[in-house]
Design a protein around this motif. Sequence first.
Motif, short mmCIF file in Angstrom:
data_model
loop_
_atom_site.label_atom_id
_atom_site.label_comp_id
_atom_site.label_asym_id
_atom_site.label_seq_id
_atom_site.Cartn_x
_atom_site.Cartn_y
_atom_site.Cartn_z
N GLU A 79 -7.38 1.13 30.84
CA GLU A 79 -7.80 0.25 31.92
C GLU A 79 -6.64 -0.61 32.40
O GLU A 79 -6.50 -0.90 33.59
CB GLU A 79 -8.96 -0.65 31.46
CG GLU A 79 -10.30 0.03 31.53
CD GLU A 79 -11.44 -0.98 31.47
OE1 GLU A 79 -12.58 -0.59 31.75
OE2 GLU A 79 -11.19 -2.16 31.15
N GLY A 80 -5.80 -1.04 31.46
CA GLY A 80 -4.65 -1.87 31.82
C GLY A 80 -3.69 -1.13 32.74
O GLY A 80 -3.23 -1.69 33.74
N GLY A 109 -5.47 -0.70 36.16
CA GLY A 109 -5.47 -1.96 36.89
C GLY A 109 -4.10 -2.30 37.43
O GLY A 109 -3.95 -2.76 38.56
N TYR A 121 -3.59 -2.78 41.49
CA TYR A 121 -3.52 -4.15 42.00
C TYR A 121 -2.22 -4.89 41.76
O TYR A 121 -1.98 -5.89 42.42
CB TYR A 121 -4.66 -4.98 41.40
CG TYR A 121 -6.02 -4.44 41.73
CD1 TYR A 121 -6.87 -4.00 40.72
CD2 TYR A 121 -6.46 -4.36 43.05
CE1 TYR A 121 -8.12 -3.51 41.03
CE2 TYR A 121 -7.72 -3.86 43.36
CZ TYR A 121 -8.54 -3.43 42.34
OH TYR A 121 -9.78 -2.93 42.63
N PHE A 122 -1.39 -4.46 40.83
CA PHE A 122 -0.23 -5.28 40.48
C PHE A 122 1.05 -4.65 40.97
O PHE A 122 1.29 -3.47 40.79
CB PHE A 122 -0.19 -5.53 38.97
CG PHE A 122 -1.32 -6.41 38.51
CD1 PHE A 122 -2.53 -5.87 38.12
CD2 PHE A 122 -1.18 -7.79 38.48
CE1 PHE A 122 -3.58 -6.67 37.73
CE2 PHE A 122 -2.22 -8.61 38.08
CZ PHE A 122 -3.43 -8.05 37.70
N LEU A 182 -1.67 -6.53 30.54
CA LEU A 182 -2.79 -7.46 30.47
C LEU A 182 -3.69 -7.12 29.30
O LEU A 182 -3.96 -5.96 29.02
CB LEU A 182 -3.59 -7.40 31.77
CG LEU A 182 -2.88 -7.96 33.00
CD1 LEU A 182 -3.71 -7.73 34.23
CD2 LEU A 182 -2.60 -9.44 32.83
N ARG A 183 -4.18 -8.13 28.62
CA ARG A 183 -5.11 -7.90 27.52
C ARG A 183 -6.51 -7.89 28.12
O ARG A 183 -6.90 -8.79 28.84
CB ARG A 183 -4.98 -9.02 26.48
CG ARG A 183 -5.83 -8.79 25.24
CD ARG A 183 -5.57 -9.90 24.22
NE ARG A 183 -6.23 -11.14 24.59
CZ ARG A 183 -7.46 -11.47 24.21
NH1 ARG A 183 -8.15 -10.64 23.47
NH2 ARG A 183 -7.98 -12.62 24.58
N ILE A 184 -7.26 -6.86 27.83
CA ILE A 184 -8.60 -6.75 28.39
C ILE A 184 -9.53 -7.64 27.58
O ILE A 184 -9.63 -7.51 26.37
CB ILE A 184 -9.09 -5.29 28.36
CG1 ILE A 184 -8.15 -4.43 29.21
CG2 ILE A 184 -10.51 -5.18 28.85
CD1 ILE A 184 -8.41 -2.97 29.09
N VAL A 185 -10.21 -8.57 28.25
CA VAL A 185 -11.11 -9.51 27.57
C VAL A 185 -12.51 -8.98 27.71
O VAL A 185 -13.00 -8.73 28.80
CB VAL A 185 -11.01 -10.91 28.21
CG1 VAL A 185 -11.97 -11.87 27.55
CG2 VAL A 185 -9.59 -11.42 28.11
N ASP A 191 -16.73 -9.06 27.35
CA ASP A 191 -17.73 -10.09 27.65
C ASP A 191 -17.95 -11.00 26.45
O ASP A 191 -18.10 -12.20 26.59
CB ASP A 191 -19.07 -9.42 28.00
CG ASP A 191 -19.04 -8.90 29.42
OD1 ASP A 191 -18.20 -9.39 30.20
OD2 ASP A 191 -19.83 -8.03 29.73
N MET A 221 -15.38 -13.63 26.21
CA MET A 221 -15.38 -14.62 27.28
C MET A 221 -16.48 -15.66 27.09
O MET A 221 -16.38 -16.76 27.58
CB MET A 221 -15.58 -13.94 28.64
CG MET A 221 -14.29 -13.36 29.17
SD MET A 221 -14.50 -12.33 30.63
CE MET A 221 -15.21 -13.48 31.77
N SER A 222 -17.56 -15.30 26.38
CA SER A 222 -18.70 -16.23 26.29
C SER A 222 -18.51 -17.19 25.13
O SER A 222 -17.61 -17.02 24.32
CB SER A 222 -19.98 -15.46 26.11
OG SER A 222 -19.92 -14.74 24.90
#
Lengths: 85, 115
Positions: free
Chosen positions: B34-35, B38, B42-43, B106-109, B111, B114-115
Motif C-alpha cells: 500500500e505504501g 500510495g 499521490y507523492f 509512510l507507515r500504514i496506521v 484503525d 488510530m482509536s
Amino acid sequence: MLRQWGGIVDIAPDASPIISKTPVAGLYINCGWGTGGFKATPGSGHVFAHLLATGEAPPLIQPFSLNRFVSGRLIDEHGAAAVAH
Amino acid sequence: MILISCPWCGMRDITEFRHGGEAGVRRPSGAVTEGAWGNYLYFRDNPKGVRAERWFHRHGCRQWLFVARHTVTDEVLAVWRPQEAIPQINVVHVAPTPEAENRPELRIVTDREMS
C-alpha cells in the motif's frame, strides 16, 4: 475588463484538508484547505493545537491524516464549496 | 519571463505551456505494498534544485516535452522530447544543492492504532 487577479491555493488530491503528523518527527501540517479554509480556521486551529499538545489527533480530524493517501480512505470533496477544485 | 525552447516550435514564453508534473514517474508492476502504491499515486519529489518535469505546449503545438528546471532560480537547463535520452545537464554554473532525499516510506496506521 477593468481588473483581474489570480492566486494559488493548495488542494490535496481529494480536495480535503490534511491535518496530520508527518514522517518527520516534530513536524505537523495543517494545509490543503484550497478555497474553503477561512471559515474553518478557528475550528481547525483548535483541533490542531490538541494534536500538537498531545501528539494524538482528536477523533474529528483522524480521517484527515496524511496516511489516507496510503490507506486509500480518501475524503472526496471535489464538489464542495461550489467552487472549481 | 521564463522561456522554454519547445523542440518543435522554438523559444516560447512559459505561459504557452501547462505544467505536467514530475517526469519519470513509473507505475509499479506486480504485487505492491500500500505504501508503494500510495507513493506512486499521490507523492512526488519536490527538490530544492534541478527537477525533471513534463510540460504540455497547450497554446502551441500541443506536444508533451520534458524540461530540467531549477526550482529556486527557475532556470531551464535542458529540454528534450519523449523517447529521447535525457541530455547531459551542465550544472557547474548553478549553486550546488543537496540531492533530493528518497521519500520516507509512510507507515500504514490501522484503525485500531488510530482509536
